[in-house]
Structure formats: structure tokens, C-alpha cells
Write a protein that holds these residues in place. Structure first.
Motif, PDB file in Angstrom:
ATOM      1  N   LYS A   7       0.823  -1.198   0.000  1.00  0.00           N
ATOM      2  CA  LYS A   7       0.000   0.000   0.000  1.00  0.00           C
ATOM      3  C   LYS A   7       0.867   1.263   0.000  1.00  0.00           C
ATOM      4  O   LYS A   7       1.853   1.367   0.742  1.00  0.00           O
ATOM      5  N   ASN A   8       0.482   2.226  -0.846  1.00  0.00           N
ATOM      6  CA  ASN A   8       1.156   3.529  -0.953  1.00  0.00           C
ATOM      7  C   ASN A   8       2.619   3.427  -1.388  1.00  0.00           C
ATOM      8  O   ASN A   8       3.443   4.289  -1.046  1.00  0.00           O
ATOM      9  N   THR A   9       2.928   2.380  -2.153  1.00  0.00           N
ATOM     10  CA  THR A   9       4.293   2.255  -2.684  1.00  0.00           C
ATOM     11  C   THR A   9       4.632   3.433  -3.589  1.00  0.00           C
ATOM     12  O   THR A   9       5.764   3.949  -3.565  1.00  0.00           O
ATOM     13  N   GLY A  10       3.651   3.869  -4.388  1.00  0.00           N
ATOM     14  CA  GLY A  10       3.893   4.985  -5.297  1.00  0.00           C
ATOM     15  C   GLY A  10       4.284   6.258  -4.565  1.00  0.00           C
ATOM     16  O   GLY A  10       5.195   6.980  -4.986  1.00  0.00           O
ATOM     17  N   ARG A  11       3.607   6.541  -3.464  1.00  0.00           N
ATOM     18  CA  ARG A  11       3.937   7.743  -2.692  1.00  0.00           C
ATOM     19  C   ARG A  11       5.336   7.645  -2.088  1.00  0.00           C
ATOM     20  O   ARG A  11       6.099   8.618  -2.068  1.00  0.00           O
ATOM     21  N   LEU A  12       5.658   6.464  -1.583  1.00  0.00           N
ATOM     22  CA  LEU A  12       7.002   6.271  -1.035  1.00  0.00           C
ATOM     23  C   LEU A  12       8.065   6.425  -2.118  1.00  0.00           C
ATOM     24  O   LEU A  12       9.135   6.997  -1.879  1.00  0.00           O
ATOM     25  N   LEU A  13       7.771   5.911  -3.314  1.00  0.00           N
ATOM     26  CA  LEU A  13       8.721   6.028  -4.412  1.00  0.00           C
ATOM     27  C   LEU A  13       8.963   7.492  -4.763  1.00  0.00           C
ATOM     28  O   LEU A  13      10.119   7.904  -4.962  1.00  0.00           O
ATOM     29  N   ARG A  14       7.907   8.275  -4.823  1.00  0.00           N
ATOM     30  CA  ARG A  14       8.078   9.700  -5.121  1.00  0.00           C
ATOM     31  C   ARG A  14       8.857  10.405  -4.016  1.00  0.00           C
ATOM     32  O   ARG A  14       9.679  11.297  -4.277  1.00  0.00           O
ATOM     33  N   PHE A  15       8.614   9.993  -2.776  1.00  0.00           N
ATOM     34  CA  PHE A  15       9.339  10.581  -1.651  1.00  0.00           C
ATOM     35  C   PHE A  15      10.824  10.250  -1.730  1.00  0.00           C
ATOM     36  O   PHE A  15      11.688  11.126  -1.545  1.00  0.00           O
ATOM     37  N   LEU A  16      11.149   8.983  -2.006  1.00  0.00           N
ATOM     38  CA  LEU A  16      12.554   8.571  -2.117  1.00  0.00           C
ATOM     39  C   LEU A  16      13.232   9.240  -3.309  1.00  0.00           C
ATOM     40  O   LEU A  16      14.403   9.623  -3.233  1.00  0.00           O
ATOM     41  N   ALA A  17      12.493   9.361  -4.415  1.00  0.00           N
ATOM     42  CA  ALA A  17      13.069  10.010  -5.601  1.00  0.00           C
ATOM     43  C   ALA A  17      13.388  11.474  -5.305  1.00  0.00           C
ATOM     44  O   ALA A  17      14.423  11.994  -5.741  1.00  0.00           O
ATOM     45  N   ARG A  18      12.525  12.124  -4.548  1.00  0.00           N
ATOM     46  CA  ARG A  18      12.779  13.522  -4.193  1.00  0.00           C
ATOM     47  C   ARG A  18      13.987  13.633  -3.262  1.00  0.00           C
ATOM     48  O   ARG A  18      14.814  14.546  -3.398  1.00  0.00           O
ATOM     49  N   MET A 119       7.699   5.737   9.226  1.00  0.00           N
ATOM     50  CA  MET A 119       6.982   5.513   7.967  1.00  0.00           C
ATOM     51  C   MET A 119       5.946   4.405   8.095  1.00  0.00           C
ATOM     52  O   MET A 119       4.856   4.484   7.531  1.00  0.00           O
ATOM     53  N   ARG A 120       6.297   3.376   8.862  1.00  0.00           N
ATOM     54  CA  ARG A 120       5.358   2.259   9.033  1.00  0.00           C
ATOM     55  C   ARG A 120       4.168   2.645   9.902  1.00  0.00           C
ATOM     56  O   ARG A 120       3.128   1.954   9.888  1.00  0.00           O
ATOM     57  N   SER A 121       4.300   3.718  10.678  1.00  0.00           N
ATOM     58  CA  SER A 121       3.162   4.173  11.484  1.00  0.00           C
ATOM     59  C   SER A 121       2.099   4.843  10.619  1.00  0.00           C
ATOM     60  O   SER A 121       0.961   5.017  11.048  1.00  0.00           O
ATOM     61  N   LEU A 122       2.495   5.207   9.400  1.00  0.00           N
ATOM     62  CA  LEU A 122       1.560   5.785   8.434  1.00  0.00           C
ATOM     63  C   LEU A 122       0.893   4.653   7.643  1.00  0.00           C
ATOM     64  O   LEU A 122       1.300   3.495   7.737  1.00  0.00           O
ATOM     65  N   PRO A 123      -0.152   4.961   6.848  1.00  0.00           N
ATOM     66  CA  PRO A 123      -0.837   3.901   6.092  1.00  0.00           C
ATOM     67  C   PRO A 123       0.013   3.378   4.922  1.00  0.00           C
ATOM     68  O   PRO A 123      -0.251   3.668   3.755  1.00  0.00           O
ATOM     69  N   THR A 124       1.057   2.638   5.259  1.00  0.00           N
ATOM     70  CA  THR A 124       1.915   2.017   4.250  1.00  0.00           C
ATOM     71  C   THR A 124       1.987   0.523   4.503  1.00  0.00           C
ATOM     72  O   THR A 124       1.849   0.057   5.647  1.00  0.00           O
ATOM     73  N   GLY A 125       2.218  -0.239   3.460  1.00  0.00           N
ATOM     74  CA  GLY A 125       2.294  -1.689   3.579  1.00  0.00           C
ATOM     75  C   GLY A 125       3.619  -2.151   4.160  1.00  0.00           C
ATOM     76  O   GLY A 125       4.600  -1.408   4.200  1.00  0.00           O
ATOM     77  N   ARG A 126       3.636  -3.391   4.591  1.00  0.00           N
ATOM     78  CA  ARG A 126       4.833  -3.969   5.191  1.00  0.00           C
ATOM     79  C   ARG A 126       5.997  -4.009   4.204  1.00  0.00           C
ATOM     80  O   ARG A 126       7.159  -3.836   4.583  1.00  0.00           O
ATOM     81  N   LEU A 127       5.705  -4.245   2.933  1.00  0.00           N
ATOM     82  CA  LEU A 127       6.734  -4.366   1.908  1.00  0.00           C
ATOM     83  C   LEU A 127       6.811  -3.144   0.998  1.00  0.00           C
ATOM     84  O   LEU A 127       7.531  -3.161   0.000  1.00  0.00           O
ATOM     85  N   SER A 128       6.079  -2.104   1.348  1.00  0.00           N
ATOM     86  CA  SER A 128       6.017  -0.929   0.470  1.00  0.00           C
ATOM     87  C   SER A 128       7.367  -0.259   0.307  1.00  0.00           C
ATOM     88  O   SER A 128       7.759   0.145  -0.787  1.00  0.00           O
ATOM     89  N   ASN A 129       8.091  -0.112   1.421  1.00  0.00           N
ATOM     90  CA  ASN A 129       9.376   0.586   1.330  1.00  0.00           C
ATOM     91  C   ASN A 129      10.360  -0.185   0.466  1.00  0.00           C
ATOM     92  O   ASN A 129      11.045   0.403  -0.380  1.00  0.00           O
ATOM     93  N   LEU A 130      10.443  -1.507   0.650  1.00  0.00           N
ATOM     94  CA  LEU A 130      11.378  -2.304  -0.143  1.00  0.00           C
ATOM     95  C   LEU A 130      10.980  -2.276  -1.614  1.00  0.00           C
ATOM     96  O   LEU A 130      11.849  -2.225  -2.496  1.00  0.00           O
ATOM     97  N   MET A 131       9.691  -2.287  -1.899  1.00  0.00           N
ATOM     98  CA  MET A 131       9.239  -2.197  -3.295  1.00  0.00           C
ATOM     99  C   MET A 131       9.598  -0.837  -3.883  1.00  0.00           C
ATOM    100  O   MET A 131      10.028  -0.742  -5.045  1.00  0.00           O
TER     101      MET A 131
END
Length: 534
Positions: A7-18, A119-131
Motif C-alpha cells: 500500500k502507498n508504494t507509489g507515494r514512497l517512491l516519489r518521496f525517495l526520488a525527491r 513511515m510504518r506508522s503511516l498507512p503504508t504496507g509492510r513491503l512498500s518501502n522495499l518495493m
């Protein structure tokens, strides 16, 4: 269920890219620019086929094969074949380092510093960051591959066609993605970012050594190394795409393993658990020197073993040099003999300059440990006791001095021991040892510059790695590309006499030592006066 995991992998990706837009841009621009500049330099240095074929003859010897890889297209050494042979392996190692640091920074380092829990305290999946990290690594390496491939083709150099150029770039992207996956696995196994980086770099070093031994003695052995896979593509010669695809497929499988391990383990935990420490600290551990050494002991030992093996791997191919030059008439005409010295001793001088710069890496790491502790807010624990800033920085300097001497000594011992075993009559230890220790003043200069950067600000210390890479390029490629003398002299390694074929220049050694002392003095003053940064 799968959707919740990512969940919310796309948002995390944009955050990491920034977060990484500047850092990754610098890496990509650096790699692409160096690649294009060297490609153009080749056309300026070798104007005709005869000159290229003369250089091709030098690439048959085992020492050069161990360093740059097995040569393809040596019978018709075009600009494309020359570029792929002399630059692809070196550039692939740089791209692998880039990927290793990227993945560790946003996986294990995030957990270690407590940001992953936020980050995990927010609505993100368990594997979202690694993805998200996987996608960022894929995008970064893909962009680098496209810019490199298109850039090489756009130069319009003879024999650098579109297919070969795209394969050159794709090979770099594939090896970067491979080591990103390897690092992702080690981020699950290790309990610290230091351990994950150490294991990833260990795999990179082993891959290089397996490739070197395979290219020299047994070609089948090279196929056990991912670096051997990309060289097997024979870029600009036969342009085999399947080794690049093999690298990418294996990388995907390793990524799947990383996802599986990440799904199984607890936050902050690792599968390779740390051993419990002693209940009471020794007197040595209660000192700044003891504590700084203890927290990086494993890294120092790993580098020591790696450099010893590296020296031995180079020494193992020295036995074939004399017979090679004796059989190649054109080399006898090209090589200017140095009176009183064998060809083996001349190659020792060249090899030592390369291994000296490898030996500098753990030295700088030992010094920069102070900055690492400062960024993680642990340096305050030192200063809460009766420990001055000068004592703390001096303790790190003592460790770095010892590491410099040990690492240079081990490269010499490895080269001497293996060379003695394969060369009739053996090698004289004093000759090899002096050729290694002569680089101590250059290492001191690098150490002094590092201390100056520490004294200015902990945020700019990474600049020293760029300077080391520059030194490696101008010294490593100086003989092949024939860089201008002033470029080589911008590096402290460019002033060191190449023993044993040159005489010792004590004036240069004293001047470099004085420069190192000056930088160190400036750094100590700056570190005493500046604010601590977190």
C-alpha cells in the motif's frame, strides 16, 4: 492481502526520488561523463589501426587480463572493442557501488536510525518501502543505461554502433540492479547498515577476484561471477545480449528472496543476530581509541583479508609475464627496458599504485567513523565524559594511521607470497614491501584532507570519496589513456616514485608529509570550534 502489503508504494517512491534527486543525478552525470570523455580520448590517442593493434598486444598478458578482463576483438582492436575492454569492468564496479549505497541507505539504515518505524506508522504496507527502493534502483540504473548507451552512439565514433552502445549501457544497468538486489538481501540478514554494506562489498570483491582468476587461468570460473557475465556479452564485438538478460533475471530472483525475508522478520531485527557482548568492558574499551576500534573491528578485519587476497591474486599471474614478453616481438620493440630491473618488477610498480588506492578506502572509513557517530547523535556520549574533541579526533587518527600501515603491508605480503610461488627464483620481499610503503605519504595526504573536511562540516565529508575516485581514474587509466601530466599531478598518488624502477625521492615524501600535517592541523582547529551536527 497483497494490496495491503504494498500500500502507498507509489507515494514512497516519489518521496525517495525527491530525497535522492541530487545525489543520484551526481552519480549518473559522473558515470556518463567519464564514459563519454574516455571514449573521445581514445580516438585522439590512437589515430590508426597499427597503434590500436600495438596496444592490443599489451592486453594479452595475464596482469592486464586480471585487471581489466579478458579481451575480445583483440585481433581487430577497434575503438568499440577497446572501450568495452578497458572501461566496462571499471565502470561496472562504480555503478555497483552506487547501487549498494542507495539500497542500504533506504533499507537497513532507515531502520537503524528509527525512520522506518515512523513511515510504518503511516498507512503504508509492510513491503512498500522495499518495493519503492526496488523501483528506485531500477529507474536509476535504467536511466544511467539509456544515457550511457545513447551518449556513446551519439559520439559517432567508428565501430561504436547503436546495438553495441545500448548493450554497453544495458550491461552497466544490469550489474547495478544485480548488486542492488544483493544488498537488499543483506539488509534483511544483517542487523546494521554497516554489516549490510560490508557483506555487499565483500560479494563485489569476491566477484572481482573470481572473475580475475577465471579470465587468467580457467574461463569457466569467470561465469561464476556477475562481473564475468557482463564481460561475456563481448560488447562492440559480437554483442551477445543473453549475459545481460541473465544478470537481470538473477537479480529479479534475488529481489524476490529479499521480499520474502523482509516479510518474515521483525522490524529492526536481522537473521544474522549479533553475539551478546561481555558484561564488563575492558580498560581498553573504555578509552576513545578502544571504543572506536571495537565498533569497526569487523570492517577492518574484512578489508584486511580482502586486500591480502587481492595482492595474492595479482601475484599469482606474475609468473607468466616474462614468457609473454619474450614471445611477442612487437612488445619488445614498444617496451623501453629499465636497466637492472626485470619486467616483473616493472609491473609490480604499476600494480602497487592501484592497490595503494584500494588500501586508502578502509583508512578513510576509519577516520570518517567520527562523523558517522556524530550524524547518529551518539557522539554526545563521548563528550558527556572527560573527553576533549582533540582527544576523540586524535583517537580516530591513531586508528587510521595503524590501518594505513597494516593495509599497505598486507597487499605487499599477498603479492610477494603468491609471486614467490609462481616465479622461478622468487621475489625479493624488500623490493615489494618498499614499493608498497612508498605510498604512505599519499595516504596521509588523503587522511589530512579528510580531517579538514571533518573540521569544516560533517555534511561535506563525502567529497573525499569523489577525490579518491578521481585519483583512481587518472592513475589507473593514466597509462592507457595518457592523461595530461597536470591531471595526474592533481592527485597525491601522482607524485609517488614507482619503486623499484624509479629512485626514491625523499623530498617529495617530506613535502607530501608536510602537506598532510598542515591539513590535519587545520582540521583539528576546525573540529574544536565548530558546532556538532546531528
Amino acid at each position: 492481502m497483497t494490496g495491503l502489503l504494498f500500500k502507498n508504494t507509489g507515494r514512497l517512491l516519489r518521496f525517495l526520488a525527491r530525497q535522492n534527486r541530487l545525489r543520484m543525478s551526481v552519480w549518473i552525470v559522473f558515470v556518463v561523463a567519464i564514459t563519454l570523455v574516455i571514449a573521445v580520448s581514445l580516438t585522439d590517442l590512437y589515430n590508426n589501426k597499427a597503434e590500436r593493434q600495438a596496444i592490443a598486444e599489451t592486453m594479452h598478458n595475464p596482469a592486464m587480463t586480471a585487471m581489466v578482463g579478458k579481451g575480445y576483438g583483440l585481433d581487430n582492436y577497434t575503438f568499440g572493442a577497446m572501450m568495452a575492454h578497458q572501461m566496462l569492468l571499471f565502470t561496472a564496479i562504480v555503478v555497483a557501488i552506487m547501487s549498494i549505497l542507495l539500497v542500504t541507505r533506504h533499507t537497513r539504515a532507515e531502520e537503524e536510525d528509527g525512520r522506518m518505524e515512523l513511515m510504518r506508522s503511516l498507512p503504508t504496507g509492510r513491503l512498500s518501502n522495499l518495493m519503492a527502493v526496488m523501483n528506485l534502483a531500477c529507474f536509476t540504473n535504467l536511466l544511467l543505461a539509456l544515457l550511457t548507451g545513447i551518449g556513446l552512439f551519439a559520439l559517432g565514433i567508428e565501430s561504436m554502433d547503436l546495438e553495441g552502445s545500448l548493450l554497453y549501457g544495458a550491461s552497466l544497468g544490469a550489474i547495478g540492479y544485480f548488486f542492488a538486489a544483493v544488498t537488499a538481501v543483506f539488509a534483511q540478514l544483517s542487523e546494521s547498515s554497516r554489516g549490510a554494506n560490508g557483506l555487499a562489498f565483500l560479494v563485489l570483491g569476491i566477484a572481482y577476484m573470481i572473475r580475475a582468476m577465471g579470465d587468467v587461468s580457467n574461463e569457466a570460473l569467470s561465469w561464476f561471477s556477475p562481473l564475468g557475465w557482463i564481460l561475456g556479452g563481448e560488447v562492440y564485438v559480437t554483442n551477445y545480449w543473453w549475459p545481460m538478460l541473465l544478470t537481470f533475471v538473477v537479480a529479479l530472483l534475488i529481489w524476490l528472496l529479499a521480499f520474502y525475508l523482509n516479510h518474515m522478520r521483525d522490524m529492526g531485527a536481522g537473521f544474522l543476530t549479533s553475539r551478546p557482548g561481555k558484561k564488563r568492558a575492558s580498560k581498553f574499551l573504555t578509552t576513545p581509541v578502544g571504543l572506536l576500534f571495537r565498533i569497526q573491528r569487523t570492517t577492518i578485519i574484512a578489508w584486511a583479508i580482502g586486500l591480502l587476497v587481492l595482492g595474492a591474486s595479482y601475484g599469482s599471474v606474475l609468473g607468466d609475464l616474462e614468457s609473454f614478453f619474450a614471445d611477442v616481438d612487437i612488445m619488445q620493440e614498444m617496451l623501453t627496458p629499465v636497466t637492472g630491473y626485470t619486467l616483473t618488477e616493472q609491473f609490480i610498480a604499476m600494480l602497487m599504485s592501484i592497490m595503494a588506492m584500494f588500501s586508502t578506502i578502509p583508512v578513510l572509513m576509519a577516520m570518517l567513523k567520527v562523523v558517522g557517530e556524530e550524524k547518529k547523535h551518539r557522539i554526545e556520549h563521548f563528550f558527556s565524559r572527560a573527553v576533549s574533541r582533540h582527544r576523540l579526533l586524535g583517537s580516530a587518527l591513531v586508528i587510521a594511521f595503524i590501518v594505513a600501515f597494516v593495509m599497505l603491508s598486507l597487499t605487499a605480503i599477498g603479492l610477494w607470497s603468491a609471486g614467490t610461488a609462481v616465479i622461478e627464483g622468487g621475489l625479493e620481499f624488500a623490493v615489494v614491501y618498499k614499493a608498497s610503503l612508498v605510498y604512505v605519504p599519499a595516504v596521509w595526504v588523503m587522511l589530512g584532507i579528510t580531517i579538514t573536511l571533518i573540521g569544516v562540516s560533517g555534511k561535506i565529508t563525502n567529497w573525499i570519496w569523489g577525490y579518491l575516485v578521481y585519483s583512481f581514474i587518472v592513475v589507473y587509466l593514466g597509462n592507457l589513456i595518457q592523461f595530461p601530466e597536470w591531471m595526474i599531478k592533481l592527485s597525491p598518488y601522482g607524485y609517488i616514485p614507482q619503486l623499484p624502477i624509479e629512485t626514491m625521492n625523499w623530498d617529495v615524501a617530506l613535502i607530501l608529509t608536510a602537506i598532510a600535517v598542515g591539513f590535519t592541523w587545520i582540521g583539528f582547529i576546525g573540529y574544536r570550534n565548530r558546532d556538532m551536527e546531528g
